[in-house]
Design a protein around this motif. Structure first.
Motif, short mmCIF file in Angstrom:
data_model
loop_
_atom_site.label_atom_id
_atom_site.label_comp_id
_atom_site.label_asym_id
_atom_site.label_seq_id
_atom_site.Cartn_x
_atom_site.Cartn_y
_atom_site.Cartn_z
N TRP A 73 0.88 -1.05 -0.01
CA TRP A 73 -0.04 0.03 -0.02
C TRP A 73 0.86 1.22 -0.02
CZ3 TRP A 73 -0.71 3.56 3.74
CH2 TRP A 73 -1.75 4.47 3.71
N LEU A 74 1.99 1.17 0.96
CA LEU A 74 2.88 2.25 0.84
C LEU A 74 3.55 2.42 -0.35
CD1 LEU A 74 4.06 2.09 4.54
CD2 LEU A 74 2.90 4.09 3.78
N ARG A 75 4.19 1.42 -0.60
CA ARG A 75 5.06 1.49 -1.64
C ARG A 75 4.62 1.58 -3.38
NH1 ARG A 75 8.64 -3.57 0.89
NH2 ARG A 75 9.97 -2.45 2.32
N LYS A 76 3.57 1.20 -3.20
CA LYS A 76 3.03 0.97 -4.87
C LYS A 76 2.16 2.24 -4.85
CE LYS A 76 3.48 -4.05 -5.38
NZ LYS A 76 2.76 -5.22 -5.69
N ARG A 77 1.31 2.74 -3.80
CA ARG A 77 0.24 3.76 -4.24
C ARG A 77 0.45 4.91 -3.29
NH1 ARG A 77 -4.20 0.93 -6.13
NH2 ARG A 77 -3.21 -0.61 -7.54
N ILE A 78 0.79 4.95 -2.11
CA ILE A 78 0.94 6.39 -1.23
C ILE A 78 2.08 6.89 -1.57
CG2 ILE A 78 0.88 7.06 1.07
CD1 ILE A 78 -2.05 5.83 0.01
N TRP A 79 3.31 6.28 -1.28
CA TRP A 79 4.50 7.05 -1.38
C TRP A 79 4.29 7.53 -2.95
CZ3 TRP A 79 8.38 3.30 1.35
CH2 TRP A 79 8.25 3.46 2.49
N PRO A 80 4.22 7.06 -4.01
CA PRO A 80 4.23 7.64 -5.29
C PRO A 80 3.29 8.82 -5.33
CG PRO A 80 4.12 5.20 -5.46
CD PRO A 80 3.97 5.48 -4.12
N LEU A 81 2.00 8.63 -4.72
CA LEU A 81 1.12 9.87 -4.64
C LEU A 81 1.76 10.97 -3.86
CD1 LEU A 81 -2.30 7.79 -4.49
CD2 LEU A 81 -1.45 9.37 -6.46
N GLU A 82 2.14 10.75 -2.84
CA GLU A 82 2.72 11.69 -1.71
C GLU A 82 3.90 12.54 -2.53
OE1 GLU A 82 3.80 10.80 2.13
OE2 GLU A 82 1.63 10.05 2.48
N ALA A 83 4.88 11.65 -3.17
CA ALA A 83 5.97 12.34 -4.08
C ALA A 83 5.43 13.19 -4.99
CB ALA A 83 6.79 11.15 -4.57
N ALA A 84 4.03 13.16 -5.58
CA ALA A 84 3.74 13.96 -6.71
C ALA A 84 2.85 15.21 -6.27
CB ALA A 84 2.53 13.06 -7.54
N HIS A 85 2.68 15.17 -4.80
CA HIS A 85 1.92 16.30 -4.36
C HIS A 85 2.76 17.77 -4.82
CE1 HIS A 85 -1.62 15.91 -1.82
NE2 HIS A 85 -1.06 15.07 -1.13
N ASP A 86 1.93 18.68 -4.69
CA ASP A 86 2.50 20.02 -4.91
C ASP A 86 1.77 21.08 -3.89
OD1 ASP A 86 -0.23 20.91 -6.14
OD2 ASP A 86 0.48 20.18 -7.98
N GLU A 87 2.16 22.42 -3.86
CA GLU A 87 1.57 23.26 -2.56
C GLU A 87 0.03 23.10 -2.87
OE1 GLU A 87 3.28 26.96 -2.88
OE2 GLU A 87 5.18 26.22 -2.48
N GLU A 88 -0.71 23.29 -3.94
CA GLU A 88 -2.08 23.37 -4.08
C GLU A 88 -2.85 22.15 -3.74
OE1 GLU A 88 -4.85 24.28 -8.06
OE2 GLU A 88 -3.64 25.81 -7.47
N SER A 89 -2.25 21.02 -4.22
CA SER A 89 -2.94 19.45 -3.96
C SER A 89 -2.75 19.51 -2.54
CB SER A 89 -2.36 18.64 -4.51
OG SER A 89 -0.91 18.40 -4.17
N ILE A 90 -1.68 19.80 -1.75
CA ILE A 90 -1.51 19.53 -0.29
C ILE A 90 -2.79 20.51 0.38
CG2 ILE A 90 -0.46 20.12 1.77
CD1 ILE A 90 0.86 17.67 0.78
N TYR A 91 -2.94 21.71 -0.07
CA TYR A 91 -3.77 22.74 0.62
C TYR A 91 -5.25 22.00 0.54
CZ TYR A 91 -6.40 27.17 1.11
OH TYR A 91 -7.35 28.13 1.62
N TYR A 92 -5.56 21.60 -0.77
CA TYR A 92 -6.89 21.01 -0.81
C TYR A 92 -7.26 19.78 -0.22
CZ TYR A 92 -8.06 25.34 -3.63
OH TYR A 92 -8.48 26.67 -3.85
N SER A 93 -6.31 19.03 -0.24
CA SER A 93 -6.27 17.61 0.62
C SER A 93 -6.52 18.00 1.88
CB SER A 93 -5.06 17.04 0.30
OG SER A 93 -5.12 15.56 0.85
N ALA A 94 -6.08 18.84 2.51
CA ALA A 94 -6.15 19.11 3.92
C ALA A 94 -7.38 19.76 4.03
CB ALA A 94 -4.88 20.23 4.32
N LEU A 95 -7.90 20.85 3.09
CA LEU A 95 -9.10 21.49 3.74
C LEU A 95 -10.30 20.34 3.22
CD1 LEU A 95 -9.05 24.84 1.89
CD2 LEU A 95 -9.12 24.29 4.27
#
Length: 441
Positions: free
Chosen positions: A82-104
């Motif tokens: 779950w971490l290696r194949k999905r979550i870490w690649p997605l987290e690595a792709a985050h940008d400032e805007e995506s983090i902001y709206y994910s949090a909200l």
């Protein structure tokens, strides 16, 4: 900030005496200033709470707001995959805007289901954007950037140098710790032993002591994770954390599903706090944490939904129900009664976060973090002579949340989070996940 008078609610105090009575609560500025069966005070705003139930706000002690927009992207997988194949690649792709709206997006769900305080763990980059969302929303938060300076199969954007990780964390702490009159606090967040060098962990130990802040990490969630720690460090998770001096009352450990007797003794002896994540542990098939045993040893245990891609909800009503029901299978029907579970979701969470003098119960002098429930519905009736703890834990849900106050401010009423534009956040969340998926191919 003004004053608010909540009139004639059924008040479930969650104080030491566990009083429940019909009465009034006066909120002035950000604190509860009076409680009584009938107050004569006049306030700027009155809330007619007749027939409704007033609780302390729910406190979730393990959340990942940065993962909210990954909901539905990592179903039916084992933890390390779950971490290696999905979550870490997605987290690595985050940008400032995506983090902001994910949090909200996550905060909107949390507030609308009665959660007023969380202990959150972000990803490696763009954590300032998450703090901006927290500041805007009014949520009470302990959070920090995740720290990762070691490990196999970690995407390059998540690979940090030790000193860089430490410096970025300190910079964020110095900017955000204590923001909003203390509503936002910082915690050092090494992801777990598998992704951290010993140098990083020992530096975090020292920084935590220097700044008097928490350390929030994962431990013993999965047997595969434990095997990796034993292979690399020569001992089990909690034993290792104790060996390097990180096991202390400032440490908050998420999960703790697979513990040895020695590790349980360390948790008790060192005053380490634990977060139980039943929905996540079931979905990832990690196991059933021995929560009754930990609590019998007087180890402080809170409840957290974890992240949207491993749950897939951030709803404390669901987590309370699962906390109660899953323990009854191995231990019998009398274990983890509704009163115990509601306490875990309120005062228990406050104790885990070291905030029991400020939040977690309805008492004069405490912060006005309150949830008003309307239990007048099909699924919560009949009400006559039914225990209120049972109604809240076993029957109620997010649809019963009527009004939410955090720090004395009304942040939810009339089915709307007042600090977040729901339509914009949903629209931007879809745009953000589409952008991330394109980025990782």
């Amino acid at each position: 900030m003004g004053s608010i008078l909540i009139r004639q609610a059924q008040i479930v105090t969650m104080n030491a005496s566990e009083e429940v009575f019909i009465g009034d609560v006066l909120v002035e500025n950000n604190k509860i200033t009076k409680i009584g069966t009938r107050l004569d005070d006049v306030a700027d705003r009155e809330i007619d709470a007749r027939g409704k139930t007033l609780l302390p706000g729910f406190i979730q002690t393990h959340i990942h707001l940065c993962q909210t927009i990954f909901r539905g992207r990592a179903d039916d997988m084992e933890l390390m995959d779950w971490l290696r194949k999905r979550i870490w690649p997605l987290e690595a792709a985050h940008d400032e805007e995506s983090i902001y709206y994910s949090a909200l997006l996550g905060i909107g769900e949390l507030i609308s289901s009665g959660t007023t305080t969380i202990c959150d763990m972000e990803t490696v980059h763009h954590t300032d954007s998450a703090f901006q969302a927290m500041a805007q929303s009014g949520l009470r938060v302990i959070s920090g950037k995740v720290m990762m300076d070691h490990g196999d199969d970690v995407p390059e954007p998540l690979q940090e140098k030790t000193e860089e990780s430490l410096q970025k964390s300190v910079d964020l702490l110095e900017k955000w710790n204590g923001f909003g009159g203390g509503r936002i606090q910082y915690a050092f967040c090494p992801r777990f032993v598998v992704s951290c060098t010993e140098k990083l962990l020992t530096e975090v130990r020292d920084l935590s002591a220097r700044y008097h802040v928490k350390v929030h990490t994962h431990a013993s969630e999965n047997r595969g994770e434990i095997a990796l720690v034993e292979q690399e460090r020569g001992m089990r998770n909690i034993v290792y954390l104790d060996h390097i001096g990180l096991a202390n009352p400032r440490l908050i450990l998420a999960h703790c599903v697979w513990l040895s007797e020695e590790e349980k003794q360390i948790l008790h002896k060192r005053g380490v706090k634990v977060t139980h994540c039943p929905g996540s542990n079931m979905k990832l098939s990690s196991g059933i944490a021995e929560i009754p045993d930990l609590m019998n040893r007087h180890i402080h245990v809170g409840i957290g939904a974890d992240g949207a891609p491993c749950n897939n909800n951030l709803d404390m009503f669901q987590e309370m129900r699962l906390t109660a029901l899953m323990q009854k299978v191995p231990h019998g029907p009398t274990v983890m009664d509704a009163r115990t579970v509601l306490r875990m979701a309120t005062m228990g969470g406050a104790e885990v976060l070291g905030m029991s003098k400020e939040i977690g119960s309805i008492e004069v002098g405490k912060k006005a973090d309150l949830v008003l429930l309307d239990l007048n519905d099909y699924h919560t009736f009949p009400s006559y002579d039914v225990d209120v703890y049972s109604r809240v834990v076993y029957s109620a849900g997010r649809s019963n949340v009527d009004t939410v106050l955090i720090d004395g401010q009304i942040v939810f009423e009339n089915r709307q989070v007042r600090t977040i534009d729901r339509h914009i956040v949903m629209h931007e969340s879809d745009k953000s996940i589409k952008r991330l998926l394109t980025r990782i191919g």
